[in-house]
Motif scaffolding. Structure first.
Motif, short mmCIF file in Angstrom:
data_model
loop_
_atom_site.label_atom_id
_atom_site.label_comp_id
_atom_site.label_asym_id
_atom_site.label_seq_id
_atom_site.Cartn_x
_atom_site.Cartn_y
_atom_site.Cartn_z
N PHE A 97 0.85 -1.19 0.00
CA PHE A 97 0.00 0.00 0.00
C PHE A 97 0.89 1.25 0.00
O PHE A 97 2.10 1.15 0.20
CB PHE A 97 -0.91 0.00 1.23
CG PHE A 97 -1.70 -1.27 1.41
CD1 PHE A 97 -2.77 -1.57 0.59
CD2 PHE A 97 -1.34 -2.18 2.40
CE1 PHE A 97 -3.49 -2.75 0.75
CE2 PHE A 97 -2.05 -3.36 2.57
CZ PHE A 97 -3.13 -3.64 1.74
N LEU A 121 -2.98 -5.37 -2.91
CA LEU A 121 -3.20 -6.66 -2.26
C LEU A 121 -3.34 -7.79 -3.27
O LEU A 121 -2.84 -8.90 -3.04
CB LEU A 121 -4.45 -6.58 -1.38
CG LEU A 121 -4.78 -7.83 -0.56
CD1 LEU A 121 -3.62 -8.21 0.35
CD2 LEU A 121 -6.05 -7.60 0.26
N ILE A 123 1.18 -0.55 6.03
CA ILE A 123 0.44 -1.57 6.77
C ILE A 123 0.10 -1.08 8.18
O ILE A 123 0.95 -0.58 8.91
CB ILE A 123 1.25 -2.88 6.85
CG1 ILE A 123 1.48 -3.43 5.44
CG2 ILE A 123 0.54 -3.92 7.73
CD1 ILE A 123 2.45 -4.57 5.36
N GLY A 133 -6.43 -3.24 10.29
CA GLY A 133 -7.40 -3.42 9.23
C GLY A 133 -6.82 -4.06 7.99
O GLY A 133 -7.57 -4.46 7.09
N ARG A 134 -5.50 -4.21 7.94
CA ARG A 134 -4.86 -4.78 6.76
C ARG A 134 -4.08 -6.07 7.06
O ARG A 134 -3.69 -6.78 6.14
CB ARG A 134 -3.92 -3.76 6.13
CG ARG A 134 -4.68 -2.63 5.43
CD ARG A 134 -3.78 -1.55 4.92
NE ARG A 134 -4.51 -0.69 3.97
CZ ARG A 134 -4.07 0.47 3.51
NH1 ARG A 134 -2.87 0.92 3.90
NH2 ARG A 134 -4.78 1.18 2.65
N GLY A 171 -5.91 -9.54 6.01
CA GLY A 171 -5.93 -9.74 4.56
C GLY A 171 -4.59 -10.16 4.01
O GLY A 171 -4.51 -11.01 3.11
N LEU A 172 -3.53 -9.60 4.56
CA LEU A 172 -2.18 -9.95 4.10
C LEU A 172 -1.80 -11.36 4.53
O LEU A 172 -1.19 -12.11 3.77
CB LEU A 172 -1.18 -8.94 4.65
CG LEU A 172 -1.28 -7.54 4.00
CD1 LEU A 172 -0.57 -6.50 4.86
CD2 LEU A 172 -0.72 -7.55 2.60
#
Length: 213
Positions: free
Chosen positions: A135, A149, A169, A172-173, A176-177
Protein backbone atom coordinates in the motif's frame (compact mmCIF):
# COMPACT_ATOMS: atom_id res chain seq x y z
CA UNK A 1 24.72 -21.13 14.36
CA UNK A 2 22.04 -18.93 12.82
CA UNK A 3 19.39 -17.57 15.18
CA UNK A 4 15.86 -18.83 14.88
CA UNK A 5 13.59 -15.95 14.00
CA UNK A 6 9.89 -15.15 13.88
CA UNK A 7 8.81 -12.75 11.15
CA UNK A 8 5.17 -12.43 12.18
CA UNK A 9 5.32 -8.86 13.52
CA UNK A 10 8.36 -7.06 12.15
CA UNK A 11 9.08 -3.55 13.42
CA UNK A 12 11.11 -1.20 11.20
CA UNK A 13 12.31 1.66 13.37
CA UNK A 14 12.17 5.22 12.04
CA UNK A 15 14.37 7.67 13.99
CA UNK A 16 12.27 10.68 13.01
CA UNK A 17 8.99 9.16 14.15
CA UNK A 18 10.53 7.67 17.29
CA UNK A 19 12.53 10.72 18.35
CA UNK A 20 16.11 9.63 17.87
CA UNK A 21 18.19 6.89 19.45
CA UNK A 22 16.63 6.87 22.92
CA UNK A 23 13.16 7.02 21.43
CA UNK A 24 13.90 4.06 19.17
CA UNK A 25 15.14 1.96 22.08
CA UNK A 26 12.08 2.85 24.16
CA UNK A 27 9.76 2.17 21.22
CA UNK A 28 11.39 -1.16 20.46
CA UNK A 29 11.16 -2.35 24.06
CA UNK A 30 7.52 -1.32 24.37
CA UNK A 31 6.67 -2.88 21.01
CA UNK A 32 8.35 -6.16 21.95
CA UNK A 33 6.30 -6.20 25.14
CA UNK A 34 3.26 -5.85 22.90
CA UNK A 35 4.22 -8.72 20.61
CA UNK A 36 6.82 -7.55 18.07
CA UNK A 37 9.05 -10.48 17.13
CA UNK A 38 11.91 -8.90 15.15
CA UNK A 39 13.30 -5.36 14.86
CA UNK A 40 15.09 -3.55 12.03
CA UNK A 41 17.10 -0.33 12.30
CA UNK A 42 16.60 1.88 9.26
CA UNK A 43 17.91 5.46 9.34
CA UNK A 44 18.70 6.55 5.76
CA UNK A 45 19.58 10.14 6.68
CA UNK A 46 21.94 9.34 9.53
CA UNK A 47 25.73 9.47 9.58
CA UNK A 48 27.59 6.25 10.29
CA UNK A 49 28.53 7.13 13.87
CA UNK A 50 24.84 7.58 14.72
CA UNK A 51 24.08 4.22 13.14
CA UNK A 52 26.69 2.45 15.27
CA UNK A 53 25.56 4.12 18.49
CA UNK A 54 21.89 3.33 17.94
CA UNK A 55 22.60 -0.20 16.74
CA UNK A 56 24.67 -0.96 19.84
CA UNK A 57 22.01 0.46 22.14
CA UNK A 58 19.30 -1.57 20.41
CA UNK A 59 21.41 -4.73 20.45
CA UNK A 60 22.01 -4.34 24.20
CA UNK A 61 18.30 -3.83 24.82
CA UNK A 62 16.95 -6.59 22.58
CA UNK A 63 19.48 -9.39 23.00
CA UNK A 64 18.36 -10.33 26.54
CA UNK A 65 14.82 -10.66 25.16
CA UNK A 66 15.95 -12.95 22.32
CA UNK A 67 14.66 -10.49 19.73
CA UNK A 68 16.84 -10.34 16.60
CA UNK A 69 18.14 -6.94 15.49
CA UNK A 70 18.42 -6.51 11.74
CA UNK A 71 20.44 -3.66 10.22
CA UNK A 72 19.20 -2.13 6.99
CA UNK A 73 21.87 -2.00 4.27
CA UNK A 74 24.89 -1.12 6.44
CA UNK A 75 26.76 -4.41 6.74
CA UNK A 76 29.72 -2.78 8.48
CA UNK A 77 27.44 -1.55 11.26
CA UNK A 78 25.87 -5.00 11.62
CA UNK A 79 29.28 -6.60 11.96
CA UNK A 80 30.59 -3.97 14.38
CA UNK A 81 27.75 -4.54 16.85
CA UNK A 82 27.29 -8.25 16.05
CA UNK A 83 23.66 -7.76 15.03
CA UNK A 84 21.54 -10.79 14.16
CA UNK A 85 21.44 -9.92 10.49
CA UNK A 86 21.19 -7.54 7.57
CA UNK A 87 18.43 -6.50 5.17
CA UNK A 88 19.38 -5.29 1.69
CA UNK A 89 17.40 -3.75 -1.16
CA UNK A 90 17.54 -4.15 -4.91
CA UNK A 91 19.96 -1.22 -5.23
CA UNK A 92 22.18 -2.24 -2.31
CA UNK A 93 25.03 -4.73 -2.26
CA UNK A 94 23.95 -7.95 -3.97
CA UNK A 95 22.90 -10.88 -1.74
CA UNK A 96 25.85 -13.02 -2.82
CA UNK A 97 28.33 -10.41 -1.61
CA UNK A 98 26.27 -9.63 1.48
CA UNK A 99 26.34 -13.29 2.48
CA UNK A 100 30.08 -13.46 1.83
CA UNK A 101 30.59 -10.56 4.23
CA UNK A 102 28.23 -11.59 7.02
CA UNK A 103 29.00 -15.32 6.92
CA UNK A 104 26.64 -18.28 7.14
CA UNK A 105 25.27 -17.66 10.64
CA UNK A 106 23.58 -14.28 10.20
CA UNK A 107 20.07 -13.57 8.92
CA UNK A 108 19.88 -12.07 5.43
CA UNK A 109 16.72 -10.39 4.14
CA UNK A 110 16.11 -8.99 0.66
CA UNK A 111 13.54 -6.47 -0.58
CA UNK A 112 11.47 -7.46 -3.61
CA UNK A 113 8.59 -5.80 -5.42
CA UNK A 114 7.75 -7.95 -8.43
CA UNK A 115 7.85 -11.48 -9.83
CA UNK A 116 11.24 -10.98 -11.50
CA UNK A 117 12.80 -9.99 -8.19
CA UNK A 118 11.34 -13.00 -6.40
CA UNK A 119 12.37 -15.47 -9.09
CA UNK A 120 15.91 -14.07 -9.03
CA UNK A 121 16.43 -14.51 -5.28
CA UNK A 122 19.53 -16.70 -4.85
CA UNK A 123 18.49 -19.87 -3.06
CA UNK A 124 20.46 -20.88 -0.03
CA UNK A 125 21.77 -17.38 0.59
CA UNK A 126 18.70 -15.30 1.49
CA UNK A 127 16.61 -16.23 4.55
CA UNK A 128 13.49 -14.15 3.91
CA UNK A 129 12.11 -11.58 1.50
CA UNK A 130 10.28 -8.33 2.07
CA UNK A 131 7.55 -7.78 -0.52
CA UNK A 132 6.05 -4.38 -1.27
CA UNK A 133 5.14 -1.69 -0.95
CA UNK A 134 1.72 -3.30 -0.80
CA UNK A 135 0.00 0.00 0.00
CA UNK A 136 1.06 3.64 -0.25
CA UNK A 137 3.66 4.62 2.32
CA UNK A 138 5.09 7.90 3.47
CA UNK A 139 7.98 6.48 5.46
CA UNK A 140 10.18 5.45 2.52
CA UNK A 141 10.58 8.18 -0.06
CA UNK A 142 12.38 5.99 -2.61
CA UNK A 143 9.89 3.13 -2.42
CA UNK A 144 8.93 1.20 -5.57
CA UNK A 145 5.42 1.61 -7.03
CA UNK A 146 2.58 0.24 -4.94
CA UNK A 147 1.65 -3.33 -5.89
CA UNK A 148 -1.70 -3.70 -4.11
CA UNK A 149 -3.20 -6.66 -2.26
CA UNK A 150 -4.22 -8.61 -5.36
CA UNK A 151 -0.73 -8.53 -6.87
CA UNK A 152 0.77 -9.31 -3.46
CA UNK A 153 -1.37 -12.46 -3.28
CA UNK A 154 -0.16 -13.45 -6.76
CA UNK A 155 3.46 -13.00 -5.70
CA UNK A 156 2.88 -15.17 -2.66
CA UNK A 157 2.09 -18.06 -5.00
CA UNK A 158 5.62 -18.03 -6.45
CA UNK A 159 7.71 -17.34 -3.34
CA UNK A 160 10.09 -20.02 -2.13
CA UNK A 161 11.11 -18.25 1.08
CA UNK A 162 9.26 -16.74 4.04
CA UNK A 163 7.83 -13.38 2.99
CA UNK A 164 7.07 -10.23 4.95
CA UNK A 165 4.57 -7.73 3.60
CA UNK A 166 5.66 -4.10 3.88
CA UNK A 167 4.32 -0.70 2.90
CA UNK A 168 1.40 1.20 4.38
CA UNK A 169 0.44 -1.57 6.77
CA UNK A 170 -1.65 -0.90 9.85
CA UNK A 171 -4.79 -2.07 11.59
CA UNK A 172 -7.40 -3.42 9.23
CA UNK A 173 -4.86 -4.78 6.76
CA UNK A 174 -3.04 -7.50 8.69
CA UNK A 175 -5.64 -10.25 8.32
CA UNK A 176 -5.93 -9.74 4.56
CA UNK A 177 -2.18 -9.95 4.10
CA UNK A 178 -1.93 -13.10 6.19
CA UNK A 179 -4.76 -14.62 4.18
CA UNK A 180 -2.90 -13.72 0.99
CA UNK A 181 0.11 -15.74 2.14
CA UNK A 182 2.32 -13.36 4.14
CA UNK A 183 4.42 -15.01 6.82
CA UNK A 184 4.59 -11.69 8.59
CA UNK A 185 3.90 -7.98 8.33
CA UNK A 186 6.45 -5.18 8.64
CA UNK A 187 5.23 -1.93 10.14
CA UNK A 188 6.72 1.49 10.71
CA UNK A 189 4.24 4.25 11.55
CA UNK A 190 1.68 1.78 12.91
CA UNK A 191 3.99 1.58 15.96
CA UNK A 192 6.68 4.28 15.64
CA UNK A 193 5.35 7.64 16.81
CA UNK A 194 2.24 6.16 18.40
CA UNK A 195 1.33 7.39 21.88
CA UNK A 196 1.50 3.83 23.23
CA UNK A 197 3.74 1.56 21.10
CA UNK A 198 3.00 -1.45 23.30
CA UNK A 199 -0.74 -1.05 22.85
CA UNK A 200 -0.26 -0.47 19.11
CA UNK A 201 1.70 -3.71 18.83
CA UNK A 202 -0.88 -5.59 20.87
CA UNK A 203 -3.66 -4.41 18.55
CA UNK A 204 -1.75 -5.68 15.52
CA UNK A 205 -1.12 -9.01 17.24
CA UNK A 206 -4.80 -9.27 18.11
CA UNK A 207 -5.77 -8.83 14.46
CA UNK A 208 -3.16 -11.40 13.46
CA UNK A 209 -4.42 -13.87 16.06
CA UNK A 210 -8.00 -13.45 14.86
CA UNK A 211 -6.92 -14.56 11.38
CA UNK A 212 -4.73 -17.40 12.67
CA UNK A 213 -7.69 -18.83 14.59
Amino acid sequence: MKLCFDLSLYLVLDPDLCGGEQGMVATALAAVAGGVTIVQLRAPNWKKRQWVSAAQALKNALEPLNIPLIINDHIDVALLVDAAGVHVGQQDIVPEMARQLIGPNKILGLSTSNAAHIKAVPQGLVDYIGVGPVFATGTKLDASPVIGLEEFATLMQIKSLPAVAIGGIGLGRVAGLRAAGANGVAVVSAICGQNDPQQAAQALRKEMAAYDC
